[in-house]
Design a protein around this motif. Structure first.
Motif, PDB file in Angstrom:
ATOM      1  N   ASP A 359       0.830  -1.198   0.000  1.00  0.00           N
ATOM      2  CA  ASP A 359       0.000   0.000   0.000  1.00  0.00           C
ATOM      3  C   ASP A 359       0.873   1.259   0.000  1.00  0.00           C
ATOM      4  OD1 ASP A 359      -2.257   1.570   0.049  1.00  0.00           O
ATOM      5  OD2 ASP A 359      -2.451   1.521   2.228  1.00  0.00           O
ATOM      6  N   GLY A 360       0.623   2.146  -0.957  1.00  0.00           N
ATOM      7  CA  GLY A 360       1.332   3.410  -0.992  1.00  0.00           C
ATOM      8  C   GLY A 360       2.664   3.386  -1.715  1.00  0.00           C
ATOM      9  N   ILE A 361       2.949   2.329  -2.484  1.00  0.00           N
ATOM     10  CA  ILE A 361       4.212   2.281  -3.238  1.00  0.00           C
ATOM     11  C   ILE A 361       4.198   3.363  -4.314  1.00  0.00           C
ATOM     12  CG2 ILE A 361       5.578   0.885  -4.842  1.00  0.00           C
ATOM     13  CD1 ILE A 361       4.779  -1.579  -3.338  1.00  0.00           C
ATOM     14  N   PRO A 362       5.272   4.148  -4.439  1.00  0.00           N
ATOM     15  CA  PRO A 362       5.304   5.199  -5.474  1.00  0.00           C
ATOM     16  C   PRO A 362       5.182   4.604  -6.874  1.00  0.00           C
ATOM     17  CG  PRO A 362       7.041   5.544  -3.855  1.00  0.00           C
ATOM     18  CD  PRO A 362       6.471   4.187  -3.578  1.00  0.00           C
ATOM     19  N   LEU A 363       4.498   5.325  -7.748  1.00  0.00           N
ATOM     20  CA  LEU A 363       4.323   4.852  -9.114  1.00  0.00           C
ATOM     21  C   LEU A 363       5.659   4.736  -9.838  1.00  0.00           C
ATOM     22  CD1 LEU A 363       2.339   4.105 -11.387  1.00  0.00           C
ATOM     23  CD2 LEU A 363       2.235   6.538 -11.977  1.00  0.00           C
ATOM     24  N   GLY A 364       6.643   5.538  -9.433  1.00  0.00           N
ATOM     25  CA  GLY A 364       7.938   5.506 -10.108  1.00  0.00           C
ATOM     26  C   GLY A 364       8.780   4.299  -9.783  1.00  0.00           C
ATOM     27  N   ASP A 365       8.430   3.521  -8.757  1.00  0.00           N
ATOM     28  CA  ASP A 365       9.205   2.331  -8.426  1.00  0.00           C
ATOM     29  C   ASP A 365       9.033   1.264  -9.508  1.00  0.00           C
ATOM     30  OD1 ASP A 365       9.833   3.686  -6.185  1.00  0.00           O
ATOM     31  OD2 ASP A 365       9.023   2.236  -4.761  1.00  0.00           O
ATOM     32  N   ASN A 366      10.026   0.379  -9.578  1.00  0.00           N
ATOM     33  CA  ASN A 366      10.001  -0.695 -10.577  1.00  0.00           C
ATOM     34  C   ASN A 366       9.157  -1.851 -10.054  1.00  0.00           C
ATOM     35  OD1 ASN A 366      10.565  -2.302 -12.814  1.00  0.00           O
ATOM     36  ND2 ASN A 366      12.416  -3.145 -11.865  1.00  0.00           N
ATOM     37  N   THR A 367       7.871  -1.807 -10.311  1.00  0.00           N
ATOM     38  CA  THR A 367       6.964  -2.880  -9.911  1.00  0.00           C
ATOM     39  C   THR A 367       6.113  -3.276 -11.097  1.00  0.00           C
ATOM     40  OG1 THR A 367       5.160  -1.414  -9.246  1.00  0.00           O
ATOM     41  CG2 THR A 367       6.850  -1.876  -7.585  1.00  0.00           C
ATOM     42  N   ALA A 368       5.496  -4.449 -10.999  1.00  0.00           N
ATOM     43  CA  ALA A 368       4.631  -4.907 -12.080  1.00  0.00           C
ATOM     44  C   ALA A 368       3.430  -3.974 -12.237  1.00  0.00           C
ATOM     45  CB  ALA A 368       4.171  -6.334 -11.803  1.00  0.00           C
ATOM     46  N   VAL A 369       2.888  -3.500 -11.111  1.00  0.00           N
ATOM     47  CA  VAL A 369       1.758  -2.571 -11.188  1.00  0.00           C
ATOM     48  C   VAL A 369       2.173  -1.286 -11.892  1.00  0.00           C
ATOM     49  CG1 VAL A 369       0.182  -1.158  -9.816  1.00  0.00           C
ATOM     50  CG2 VAL A 369       0.605  -3.539  -9.169  1.00  0.00           C
ATOM     51  N   SER A 370       3.346  -0.759 -11.536  1.00  0.00           N
ATOM     52  CA  SER A 370       3.822   0.474 -12.174  1.00  0.00           C
ATOM     53  C   SER A 370       4.032   0.272 -13.665  1.00  0.00           C
ATOM     54  CB  SER A 370       5.123   0.935 -11.512  1.00  0.00           C
ATOM     55  OG  SER A 370       4.925   1.203 -10.136  1.00  0.00           O
ATOM     56  N   ASP A 371       4.618  -0.872 -14.046  1.00  0.00           N
ATOM     57  CA  ASP A 371       4.833  -1.140 -15.471  1.00  0.00           C
ATOM     58  C   ASP A 371       3.513  -1.235 -16.220  1.00  0.00           C
ATOM     59  OD1 ASP A 371       7.521  -1.104 -15.067  1.00  0.00           O
ATOM     60  OD2 ASP A 371       7.813  -3.277 -15.184  1.00  0.00           O
ATOM     61  N   ALA A 372       2.545  -1.920 -15.622  1.00  0.00           N
ATOM     62  CA  ALA A 372       1.246  -2.057 -16.286  1.00  0.00           C
ATOM     63  C   ALA A 372       0.572  -0.701 -16.454  1.00  0.00           C
ATOM     64  CB  ALA A 372       0.348  -2.998 -15.480  1.00  0.00           C
ATOM     65  N   LEU A 373       0.695   0.178 -15.465  1.00  0.00           N
ATOM     66  CA  LEU A 373       0.069   1.491 -15.561  1.00  0.00           C
ATOM     67  C   LEU A 373       0.802   2.394 -16.543  1.00  0.00           C
ATOM     68  CD1 LEU A 373      -0.823   2.158 -11.808  1.00  0.00           C
ATOM     69  CD2 LEU A 373      -2.392   1.699 -13.686  1.00  0.00           C
ATOM     70  N   ARG A 374       2.150   2.299 -16.568  1.00  0.00           N
ATOM     71  CA  ARG A 374       2.904   3.149 -17.497  1.00  0.00           C
ATOM     72  C   ARG A 374       2.663   2.744 -18.944  1.00  0.00           C
ATOM     73  NH1 ARG A 374       7.125   3.031 -13.514  1.00  0.00           N
ATOM     74  NH2 ARG A 374       7.993   1.184 -14.539  1.00  0.00           N
ATOM     75  N   THR A 375       2.648   1.442 -19.205  1.00  0.00           N
ATOM     76  CA  THR A 375       2.479   0.963 -20.582  1.00  0.00           C
ATOM     77  C   THR A 375       1.022   0.799 -20.983  1.00  0.00           C
ATOM     78  OG1 THR A 375       2.577  -1.365 -19.888  1.00  0.00           O
ATOM     79  CG2 THR A 375       4.673  -0.271 -20.411  1.00  0.00           C
ATOM     80  N   ARG A 376       0.128   0.821 -19.971  1.00  0.00           N
ATOM     81  CA  ARG A 376      -1.296   0.596 -20.197  1.00  0.00           C
ATOM     82  C   ARG A 376      -1.551  -0.753 -20.868  1.00  0.00           C
ATOM     83  NH1 ARG A 376      -3.819   6.508 -21.884  1.00  0.00           N
ATOM     84  NH2 ARG A 376      -2.692   7.723 -20.318  1.00  0.00           N
ATOM     85  N   THR A 377      -0.710  -1.702 -20.565  1.00  0.00           N
ATOM     86  CA  THR A 377      -0.792  -3.039 -21.156  1.00  0.00           C
ATOM     87  C   THR A 377      -0.834  -4.079 -20.047  1.00  0.00           C
ATOM     88  OG1 THR A 377       0.503  -2.300 -23.053  1.00  0.00           O
ATOM     89  CG2 THR A 377       0.313  -4.681 -22.704  1.00  0.00           C
ATOM     90  N   PRO A 378      -1.742  -5.036 -20.118  1.00  0.00           N
ATOM     91  CA  PRO A 378      -1.777  -6.076 -19.087  1.00  0.00           C
ATOM     92  C   PRO A 378      -0.464  -6.856 -19.035  1.00  0.00           C
ATOM     93  CG  PRO A 378      -3.772  -6.122 -20.412  1.00  0.00           C
ATOM     94  CD  PRO A 378      -2.836  -5.196 -21.098  1.00  0.00           C
ATOM     95  N   MET A 379      -0.082  -7.267 -17.839  1.00  0.00           N
ATOM     96  CA  MET A 379       1.128  -8.065 -17.648  1.00  0.00           C
ATOM     97  C   MET A 379       0.729  -9.374 -16.979  1.00  0.00           C
ATOM     98  SD  MET A 379       4.067  -5.385 -16.485  1.00  0.00           S
ATOM     99  CE  MET A 379       5.196  -6.773 -16.516  1.00  0.00           C
ATOM    100  N   PHE A 380       1.238 -10.473 -17.519  1.00  0.00           N
ATOM    101  CA  PHE A 380       0.912 -11.795 -17.008  1.00  0.00           C
ATOM    102  C   PHE A 380       2.210 -12.459 -16.554  1.00  0.00           C
ATOM    103  CE2 PHE A 380      -2.291 -10.605 -20.081  1.00  0.00           C
ATOM    104  CZ  PHE A 380      -3.474 -10.860 -19.394  1.00  0.00           C
ATOM    105  N   VAL A 381       2.302 -12.744 -15.276  1.00  0.00           N
ATOM    106  CA  VAL A 381       3.487 -13.383 -14.681  1.00  0.00           C
ATOM    107  C   VAL A 381       3.079 -14.793 -14.293  1.00  0.00           C
ATOM    108  CG1 VAL A 381       5.219 -13.268 -12.858  1.00  0.00           C
ATOM    109  CG2 VAL A 381       4.307 -11.155 -13.845  1.00  0.00           C
ATOM    110  N   GLU A 382       3.719 -15.790 -14.913  1.00  0.00           N
ATOM    111  CA  GLU A 382       3.237 -17.162 -14.811  1.00  0.00           C
ATOM    112  C   GLU A 382       3.890 -17.967 -13.703  1.00  0.00           C
ATOM    113  OE1 GLU A 382       3.697 -18.694 -18.745  1.00  0.00           O
ATOM    114  OE2 GLU A 382       1.976 -17.565 -19.521  1.00  0.00           O
ATOM    115  N   SER A 383       4.900 -17.401 -13.025  1.00  0.00           N
ATOM    116  CA  SER A 383       5.553 -18.135 -11.940  1.00  0.00           C
ATOM    117  C   SER A 383       6.276 -17.149 -11.031  1.00  0.00           C
ATOM    118  CB  SER A 383       6.552 -19.162 -12.484  1.00  0.00           C
ATOM    119  OG  SER A 383       7.646 -18.505 -13.103  1.00  0.00           O
TER     120      SER A 383
END
Length: 852
Positions: A359-383
């Protein structure tokens, strides 16, 4: 077509281009039963709609439009559109007849749509059908979205009318004689030469092809199976490419399905194998249709449920119920983008410790949520291993998580990212293209619902803040009453309500107990509640009788308009008389709990609600034991959970009886101990009567008061003559009584006060004259007379011999005032008691009297 769309300017057209590319990728090799609903999903998501339909016209061009694909809508809601005549007035028929876009801004199917838009499916000789979307947002779609619809319609038209268009030639020298040994095979087998003449076929092939041995030497295209265009196309392709090829063959008018294997022979010609796979194909198609139908139904149910979701938590609950089960997911986190940080809205399957990490992670951090929001593309991590490879710095998060696969779905509303929906799985898994496409479409629906819910949450929070600001922040603790209260906002619904309560100390240790409910829900009702509460406090300060106070309130509510009503209960508890005076306007009487555990409701009449009543109001006087509980509530507490108000009041009474049987609510200890037990009783009543507060649609208020009587030794009366001797007798009475109570320090001040008050009565009022002293947390002096004249402070001139008495009263007392009775009035004063040590006071804060 996709390149043309993507070349147009504008963000909406860019999104449309992305949707077409996604559609072409997802539907490439899929059968029409899967590909066409995918096209509808993209069209629906592009218009933020509720669902879509695809109609096709028979090849002759004269028959009705048939529904061939459906997305986002249960079939039962569109039954009337399963077949549409070409002359019908429905938008699909109009789009086909006119060959142009049709917009209708009304809910023609009765499912809550804002409008219907249809575009024709283009064909060589004119429209061959129509693509229709039911919109959820008011207003006609803009040109960019209309172009997206036309593009998707063109794509769908190609899928409906296209067939394989491959061709080629081959050469060969005839069949290998070894294949003659294959005559006994269970599967059909035949060979053809470079001229497509049949050079060998076994008995099984004869059965598959429906021919006899006379077919030898015939051209393959002369047998019934060769009449199928797909057969010729695949044979020529395999011969030209000199590569094996497998496909399924269904002949017109024959429900049997053969799996055909084409194998080029070493020099020329083809070996053709036939296997009857009808049972397997039926099972596969049934399972596929069942799965597609289930997914379509799930998306349709999700769409309907999201339209009913009000708050952000409602949206998360709907997604958990309708999306997690079909995909086998067991975890869900919905996050919202706020101030450059990603905040958790709500979750399923996670504990508070884990949620605090994310909760409260900055959008600029390197996270899957941040990447999905920046690219506006769904991300699927299978493992989990894949997650750690991509986001090694978040190893600590994966250690604390029990999940092993994730789908990060960006939520895009009005062209901007607003949050992310994260689905998680206990086991690692892969995501098929169909699943990815479906989840992408679902994310669009969730984004729109979450954005609507965000606006509702903001308004609801403001409204509740207004309402809570108008309620008492804390209840006072007068000598004769301890109290606890609860205000319970509605768990669901669009608006706040107008319930309120109050506890107001009066003169002579009396207490006013107030509870009311402005009928209706909304900001206006909450504001009306605030106005009434302010009016009550103003009228209470005038020491009006209950019936007169309700009369003034009734006028106030009546002036608001014909649609305003309020139920109201006003009670005045007198600890000396041990009575409670009740006036009720459309409100149930309180429940009384006696010290012996007896629970009863006073049998009193109830006047109509304020705004509908006609004065006078009835006032009822209820005698109370030395200690009692008075339980007041609004209908939201008892008229809920599918029960009527009488059943709710009966349950309230039973709950109180059970609670009092287990715990004493009349302790002899400290005041804070009594209050703690009342707080616990409030919680118990709320938990019992409203076990599922999230499902309630009305707010509720609860007020519990523990009343105590004034000990007889703390009350002293004296009757006085109506002549100049009265002041002296009053002073003598004061000296004796204060000495008995150990309050000699107050003798001089009290003598001055009673002298002025009694003297004013003798000079300006009429009898009988009485003096009463109350020993409480303060010393209360009261002078009664038979006059209704209001004493008031006036400005005295320098030469005036009188007119300064009330100035002296105001200066010597902590408080003073007048209250009117049925047969006269009472002028009262209060003085602070001398400061003493805590050990020298009783549990009510009084100095013990000598008589005790």
């Amino acid at each position: 077509m996709t390149a043309g769309i993507s070349g147009r300017a504008g963000r909406a057209e860019g999104l449309g281009s992305a949707r077409l590319r996604l559609l072409e990728t997802a539907a490439g090799d899929q059968p029409d039963a899967v590909a066409l609903p995918l096209a509808l999903q993209q069209a629906t998501a592009g218009l933020h709609g509720l669902g879509g339909l695809l109609h096709h016209r028979d090849p002759g061009g004269t028959g009705p439009l048939r529904l061939v694909a459906l997305s986002g809508l249960p079939l039962g809601t569109v039954g009337g559109w399963a077949r549409i005549g070409q002359d019908a007035d429905a938008p699909p028929a109009r789009a086909v007849r006119g060959g142009e876009y049709v917009w209708l801004g009304e809910d023609v199917l009765g499912i809550g749509a804002a409008g219907v838009v249809s575009v024709p499916l283009p064909g060589r000789a004119g429209p061959v059908g129509a693509l229709t979307v039911l919109t959820a947002e008011p207003g006609e779609p803009d040109p960019a979205r209309r172009r997206l619809l036309h593009a998707v319609a063109g794509w769908a038209s190609g899928r409906l009318g296209a067939g394989p268009a491959l061709g080629g030639t081959g050469t060969g020298t005839g069949p290998d004689p070894v294949v003659r040994a294959l005559d006994t095979m269970a599967d059909g087998f035949l060979t053809v030469d470079e001229d497509w003449r049949i050079t060998f076929l076994n008995r099984a092939a004869e059965r598959h092809l429906g021919v006899g041995g006379a077919a030898l030497g015939s051209t393959l295209w002369d047998v019934p199976a060769g009449h199928v265009r797909a057969m010729e196309c695949h044979c020529r392709r395999a011969s030209a490419e000199r590569a094996p090829l497998t496909f399924d063959l269904s002949r017109p008018g024959d429900r049997r399905v053969s799996r055909v294997r084409l194998v080029p022979l070493p020099e020329s010609g083809l070996a053709i194998f036939f296997a009857d796979v009808t049972p397997q194909r039926i099972d596969e198609e049934t399972a596929g249709e069942r799965g597609a139908a289930e997914r379509t139904a799930r998306v349709g149910e999700l769409t309907v449920a999201l339209t009913e979701a009000v708050s952000s938590r409602d949206v998360v609950r709907v997604v958990a119920e309708h999306v997690l089960p079909p995909f086998g997911a067991d975890g869900l986190v919905v996050e919202r983008l706020e101030g450059g940080r990603v905040r958790v809205v709500d979750s399923v399957g996670y504990g508070p410790d884990f949620l605090s990490l994310i909760d409260g992670i900055p959008l600029g951090d390197n996270t899957a949520v941040s990447d999905a929001l920046r690219t506006r593309t769904p991300m699927f991590v299978e493992s989990k291993a894949q997650f750690r490879r991509q986001y090694g710095e978040l190893r600590g998060v994966t250690v604390k998580s029990t999940k092993n696969a994730w789908a990060f779905l960006p939520l895009i509303a009005s062209g901007r990212p607003i949050g992310c929906c994260v689905m998680s799985f206990a086991r690692q898994r892969s995501f098929s293209q169909e699943e990815r496409t479906l989840l992408t479409a679902v994310s669009g629906l969730v984004a729109q619902a979450l954005e609507r819910a965000r606006l509702y949450d903001m308004e609801h929070t403001r409204a509740q803040g207004l309402q809570r600001g108008l309620l008492p922040k804390s209840l006072p603790s007068p000598p004769a009453v301890s109290a606890a209260a609860r205000y319970l906002p509605a768990g669901r619904g669009d608006e706040v309500g107008g319930d309120w309560y109050d506890l107001i100390p009066l003169s002579a240790d009396r207490v006013a107990l107030v509870i009311g409910d402005v009928m209706g829900h909304g900001i206006a009702e909450a504001a009306t509640m605030g106005r009434l509460r302010t009016a009550v406090r103003t009228l209470v300060d005038l020491e009006l009788e209950p019936d007169e106070l309700l009369g003034h309130l009734n006028e106030i509510v009546g002036e608001l308009g014909d649609d305003y009503y309020a139920t109201f209960s006003y009670a005045v508890y007198d600890p000396v008389a041990r009575t409670c005076a009740l006036a009720l306007a459309g409100h149930p009487p309180p429940v009384v709990v006696h010290p012996d555990g007896t629970v009863r409701r006073p049998e009193v009449s109830v006047n109509p609600p304020l705004g509908a009543a006609e004065p006078p109001f009835d006032v009822h006087e209820v005698d109370l034991p030395e200690e009692s509980l008075l339980v007041f509530c609004t209908d939201g507490l008892v008229d809920a959970a599918g029960r009527d108000i009488d059943e709710g009041l009966a349950q309230l009474r039973r709950t109180l009886e059970e609670a009092v049987a287990r715990t004493s609510y009349f302790p002899d200890g400290r005041s804070d101990e009594r209050t703690d037990r009342l707080e616990a009783l409030c919680d118990h009543l709320v938990a019992t009567l409203l076990p599922d507060r999230e499902q309630t649609s009305d707010d509720a208020a609860l007020l519990i008061a523990h009343t105590r009587a004034t000990p007889p030794g703390d009350v002293a009366w004296c009757s006085l003559p109506q002549d100049p001797r009265a002041a002296g007798q009053a002073r003598e009475f004061v000296r004796r009584r204060l000495a008995a109570w150990g309050l000699e320090e107050l003798e001089m001040t009290t003598e001055l006060l009673v002298s002025e008050l009694v003297g004013n009565v003798v000079r300006h009022a009429r009898g009988p004259v009485r003096l009463r002293l109350l020993h409480s947390r303060s010393l209360i002096c009261e002078v009664y007379d038979g006059s209704l004249t209001t004493p008031r402070i006036r400005r005295a001139g320098y030469t005036d011999e009188g007119g300064r008495g009330l100035h002296l009263v105001a200066a010597l007392s902590q408080r003073w005032g007048t209250r009117f009775l049925g047969d006269g009035k009472c002028i009262w004063t209060e003085q602070d008691l001398p400061s003493v040590s805590r050990a020298g006071t009783d549990h009510q804060g009084r100095v013990p009297s000598a008589s005790k």
